[in-house]
Design a protein around this motif. Structure first.
Motif, PDB file in Angstrom:
ATOM      1  N   LYS A  83     -33.931-102.572   7.503  1.00 59.15           N
ATOM      2  CA  LYS A  83     -35.194-101.828   7.487  1.00 59.15           C
ATOM      3  C   LYS A  83     -35.628-101.533   8.914  1.00 59.15           C
ATOM      4  O   LYS A  83     -35.417-102.335   9.819  1.00 59.15           O
ATOM      5  CB  LYS A  83     -36.290-102.652   6.800  1.00 59.15           C
ATOM      6  N   VAL A  84     -36.244-100.389   9.092  1.00 61.93           N
ATOM      7  CA  VAL A  84     -36.801-100.010  10.384  1.00 61.93           C
ATOM      8  C   VAL A  84     -38.145-100.723  10.530  1.00 61.93           C
ATOM      9  O   VAL A  84     -38.983-100.648   9.626  1.00 61.93           O
ATOM     10  CB  VAL A  84     -36.992 -98.474  10.457  1.00 61.93           C
ATOM     11  N   PRO A  85     -38.388-101.428  11.650  1.00 63.69           N
ATOM     12  CA  PRO A  85     -39.659-102.159  11.803  1.00 63.69           C
ATOM     13  C   PRO A  85     -40.819-101.262  12.245  1.00 63.69           C
ATOM     14  O   PRO A  85     -41.592-101.599  13.136  1.00 63.69           O
ATOM     15  CB  PRO A  85     -39.316-103.220  12.844  1.00 63.69           C
ATOM     16  N   GLN A  86     -40.904-100.102  11.618  1.00 59.68           N
ATOM     17  CA  GLN A  86     -41.991 -99.159  11.841  1.00 59.68           C
ATOM     18  C   GLN A  86     -42.399 -98.643  10.468  1.00 59.68           C
ATOM     19  O   GLN A  86     -41.556 -98.201   9.691  1.00 59.68           O
ATOM     20  CB  GLN A  86     -41.552 -97.990  12.720  1.00 59.68           C
ATOM     21  N   SER A  87     -43.699 -98.699  10.177  1.00 58.26           N
ATOM     22  CA  SER A  87     -44.166 -98.322   8.850  1.00 58.26           C
ATOM     23  C   SER A  87     -45.487 -97.571   8.937  1.00 58.26           C
ATOM     24  O   SER A  87     -46.049 -97.399  10.017  1.00 58.26           O
ATOM     25  CB  SER A  87     -44.318 -99.568   7.977  1.00 58.26           C
ATOM     26  N   VAL A  88     -45.945 -97.136   7.762  1.00 59.83           N
ATOM     27  CA  VAL A  88     -47.231 -96.440   7.668  1.00 59.83           C
ATOM     28  C   VAL A  88     -48.123 -97.146   6.660  1.00 59.83           C
ATOM     29  O   VAL A  88     -47.651 -97.818   5.744  1.00 59.83           O
ATOM     30  CB  VAL A  88     -47.056 -94.957   7.251  1.00 59.83           C
ATOM     31  N   LEU A  89     -49.408 -96.973   6.854  1.00 62.49           N
ATOM     32  CA  LEU A  89     -50.446 -97.364   5.911  1.00 62.49           C
ATOM     33  C   LEU A  89     -51.257 -96.094   5.687  1.00 62.49           C
ATOM     34  O   LEU A  89     -51.731 -95.492   6.651  1.00 62.49           O
ATOM     35  CB  LEU A  89     -51.334 -98.458   6.500  1.00 62.49           C
ATOM     36  N   VAL A  90     -51.372 -95.656   4.429  1.00 68.06           N
ATOM     37  CA  VAL A  90     -52.090 -94.414   4.128  1.00 68.06           C
ATOM     38  C   VAL A  90     -53.267 -94.730   3.214  1.00 68.06           C
ATOM     39  O   VAL A  90     -53.081 -95.163   2.076  1.00 68.06           O
ATOM     40  CB  VAL A  90     -51.168 -93.368   3.461  1.00 68.06           C
ATOM     41  N   VAL A  91     -54.481 -94.535   3.740  1.00 65.95           N
ATOM     42  CA  VAL A  91     -55.701 -94.717   2.967  1.00 65.95           C
ATOM     43  C   VAL A  91     -55.983 -93.393   2.257  1.00 65.95           C
ATOM     44  O   VAL A  91     -56.324 -92.398   2.897  1.00 65.95           O
ATOM     45  CB  VAL A  91     -56.889 -95.117   3.875  1.00 65.95           C
ATOM     46  N   ILE A  92     -55.810 -93.379   0.934  1.00 66.51           N
ATOM     47  CA  ILE A  92     -56.072 -92.178   0.139  1.00 66.51           C
ATOM     48  C   ILE A  92     -57.526 -92.243  -0.313  1.00 66.51           C
ATOM     49  O   ILE A  92     -57.965 -93.247  -0.885  1.00 66.51           O
ATOM     50  CB  ILE A  92     -55.118 -92.087  -1.057  1.00 66.51           C
ATOM     51  N   HIS A  93     -58.270 -91.163  -0.041  1.00 72.22           N
ATOM     52  CA  HIS A  93     -59.715 -91.177  -0.321  1.00 72.22           C
ATOM     53  C   HIS A  93     -60.219 -89.794  -0.679  1.00 72.22           C
ATOM     54  O   HIS A  93     -59.563 -88.783  -0.417  1.00 72.22           O
ATOM     55  CB  HIS A  93     -60.479 -91.715   0.894  1.00 72.22           C
ATOM     56  N   THR A  94     -61.391 -89.771  -1.263  1.00 68.41           N
ATOM     57  CA  THR A  94     -62.083 -88.520  -1.577  1.00 68.41           C
ATOM     58  C   THR A  94     -63.085 -88.215  -0.463  1.00 68.41           C
ATOM     59  O   THR A  94     -63.376 -89.090   0.371  1.00 68.41           O
ATOM     60  CB  THR A  94     -62.849 -88.640  -2.906  1.00 68.41           C
ATOM     61  N   PRO A  95     -63.679 -86.997  -0.461  1.00 68.29           N
ATOM     62  CA  PRO A  95     -64.728 -86.704   0.522  1.00 68.29           C
ATOM     63  C   PRO A  95     -65.929 -87.634   0.398  1.00 68.29           C
ATOM     64  O   PRO A  95     -66.660 -87.846   1.372  1.00 68.29           O
ATOM     65  CB  PRO A  95     -65.118 -85.251   0.204  1.00 68.29           C
ATOM     66  N   ALA A  96     -66.160 -88.211  -0.786  1.00 68.01           N
ATOM     67  CA  ALA A  96     -67.275 -89.153  -0.991  1.00 68.01           C
ATOM     68  C   ALA A  96     -66.866 -90.586  -0.659  1.00 68.01           C
ATOM     69  O   ALA A  96     -67.618 -91.521  -0.940  1.00 68.01           O
ATOM     70  CB  ALA A  96     -67.760 -89.069  -2.433  1.00 68.01           C
ATOM     71  N   PHE A  97     -65.692 -90.766  -0.060  1.00 65.88           N
ATOM     72  CA  PHE A  97     -65.174 -92.067   0.378  1.00 65.88           C
ATOM     73  C   PHE A  97     -64.870 -93.019  -0.771  1.00 65.88           C
ATOM     74  O   PHE A  97     -65.024 -94.233  -0.637  1.00 65.88           O
ATOM     75  CB  PHE A  97     -66.084 -92.732   1.403  1.00 65.88           C
ATOM     76  N   GLU A  98     -64.427 -92.486  -1.906  1.00 67.88           N
ATOM     77  CA  GLU A  98     -63.826 -93.319  -2.938  1.00 67.88           C
ATOM     78  C   GLU A  98     -62.379 -93.513  -2.502  1.00 67.88           C
ATOM     79  O   GLU A  98     -61.725 -92.561  -2.066  1.00 67.88           O
ATOM     80  CB  GLU A  98     -63.864 -92.632  -4.294  1.00 67.88           C
ATOM     81  N   VAL A  99     -61.888 -94.732  -2.613  1.00 60.60           N
ATOM     82  CA  VAL A  99     -60.566 -95.080  -2.101  1.00 60.60           C
ATOM     83  C   VAL A  99     -59.656 -95.512  -3.244  1.00 60.60           C
ATOM     84  O   VAL A  99     -60.059 -96.298  -4.105  1.00 60.60           O
ATOM     85  CB  VAL A  99     -60.679 -96.215  -1.055  1.00 60.60           C
ATOM     86  N   LEU A 100     -58.425 -95.011  -3.216  1.00 60.07           N
ATOM     87  CA  LEU A 100     -57.418 -95.410  -4.189  1.00 60.07           C
ATOM     88  C   LEU A 100     -56.759 -96.697  -3.731  1.00 60.07           C
ATOM     89  O   LEU A 100     -56.276 -96.786  -2.596  1.00 60.07           O
ATOM     90  CB  LEU A 100     -56.345 -94.333  -4.337  1.00 60.07           C
ATOM     91  N   LEU A 101     -56.760 -97.706  -4.607  1.00 55.65           N
ATOM     92  CA  LEU A 101     -55.982 -98.918  -4.375  1.00 55.65           C
ATOM     93  C   LEU A 101     -54.955 -99.033  -5.488  1.00 55.65           C
ATOM     94  O   LEU A 101     -55.232 -98.669  -6.632  1.00 55.65           O
ATOM     95  CB  LEU A 101     -56.872-100.159  -4.372  1.00 55.65           C
ATOM     96  N   ILE A 102     -53.787 -99.560  -5.140  1.00 50.15           N
ATOM     97  CA  ILE A 102     -52.726 -99.772  -6.113  1.00 50.15           C
ATOM     98  C   ILE A 102     -52.307-101.238  -6.067  1.00 50.15           C
ATOM     99  O   ILE A 102     -52.306-101.859  -5.008  1.00 50.15           O
ATOM    100  CB  ILE A 102     -51.547 -98.802  -5.871  1.00 50.15           C
ATOM    101  N   GLU A 103     -52.015-101.773  -7.248  1.00 47.60           N
ATOM    102  CA  GLU A 103     -51.667-103.195  -7.366  1.00 47.60           C
ATOM    103  C   GLU A 103     -50.153-103.349  -7.386  1.00 47.60           C
ATOM    104  O   GLU A 103     -49.465-102.705  -8.175  1.00 47.60           O
ATOM    105  CB  GLU A 103     -52.274-103.762  -8.650  1.00 47.60           C
ATOM    106  N   ARG A 104     -49.664-104.215  -6.530  1.00 51.64           N
ATOM    107  CA  ARG A 104     -48.216-104.423  -6.424  1.00 51.64           C
ATOM    108  C   ARG A 104     -47.646-105.010  -7.713  1.00 51.64           C
ATOM    109  O   ARG A 104     -48.237-105.903  -8.314  1.00 51.64           O
ATOM    110  CB  ARG A 104     -47.895-105.351  -5.256  1.00 51.64           C
ATOM    111  N   ALA A 105     -46.491-104.525  -8.112  1.00 50.22           N
ATOM    112  CA  ALA A 105     -45.828-105.022  -9.321  1.00 50.22           C
ATOM    113  C   ALA A 105     -45.308-106.442  -9.118  1.00 50.22           C
ATOM    114  O   ALA A 105     -45.328-107.256 -10.043  1.00 50.22           O
ATOM    115  CB  ALA A 105     -44.677-104.097  -9.714  1.00 50.22           C
ATOM    116  N   ASP A 106     -44.859-106.746  -7.895  1.00 45.99           N
ATOM    117  CA  ASP A 106     -44.270-108.062  -7.634  1.00 45.99           C
ATOM    118  C   ASP A 106     -45.291-109.111  -7.206  1.00 45.99           C
ATOM    119  O   ASP A 106     -44.932-110.260  -6.942  1.00 45.99           O
ATOM    120  CB  ASP A 106     -43.157-107.952  -6.588  1.00 45.99           C
TER     121      ASP A 106
END
Length: 159
Positions: free
Chosen positions: A10-33
């Motif tokens: 694996k490359v030791p470089q990654s991203v974190l993407v905060v997905i949000h609406t204009p009203a600042f509602e944020v999508l969170l996802i729960e890990r399967a593992d």
């Protein structure tokens, strides 16, 4: 001609993407593992020369089915990076001697909160929350901190 052994790590470089609406509602996802481990979209570069922006768009598509370039969507590099120690149990995925990862933070503004298509091998559930609640639910301190930057870096919410 044999396979490139460096590509197995694996490359030791990654991203974190905060997905949000204009009203600042944020999508969170729960890990399967890891039930109870709520997070934003994350993922590593496929190769060292892959630009962070392409990694962010690819990971968003793979984990949520969203197209970061779709009309009304705005992917922005927030100019923030987190450097953290890779958990010892995951170091075997990286080249020998690699102990730290650099994570680049992005925001993806979408027009409205809507269900997404999760990758079942990676995530088991999803929720849209106001940004403060989303930050509190995150397992990762760096993810919670990134969500906390949303009012300053994510733009001004529309009425």
């Amino acid at each position: 001609m044999g396979a490139d052994p460096a590509r197995a790590f694996k490359v030791p470089q990654s991203v974190l993407v905060v997905i949000h609406t204009p009203a600042f509602e944020v999508l969170l996802i729960e890990r399967a593992d890891a039930p109870g481990f709520w997070q934003s979209v994350t993922g590593s570069k496929d190769r060292p020369e892959e630009p962070f922006e392409l990694t962010a768009a690819r990971e968003v598509r793979e984990e949520t089915g969203l197209d970061a370039a779709a009309p009304g969507h705005a992917l922005r590099d927030w100019g923030l990076e987190n450097v953290y120690e890779i958990y010892p149990q995951w170091r075997h995925r990286y080249a020998p001697g690699v102990t730290h990862n650099t994570e680049r933070v992005f925001g993806l503004c979408v027009p409205r909160a809507a269900p997404v298509r999760l990758s079942p091998r990676e995530h088991r559930d999803q929720v849209w929350l106001p940004w403060r609640e989303a930050a509190q639910r995150c397992f990762s301190p760096s993810n919670a901190e990134a969500i906390g930057w949303l009012p300053r870096l994510g733009g001004v919410p529309r009425p």
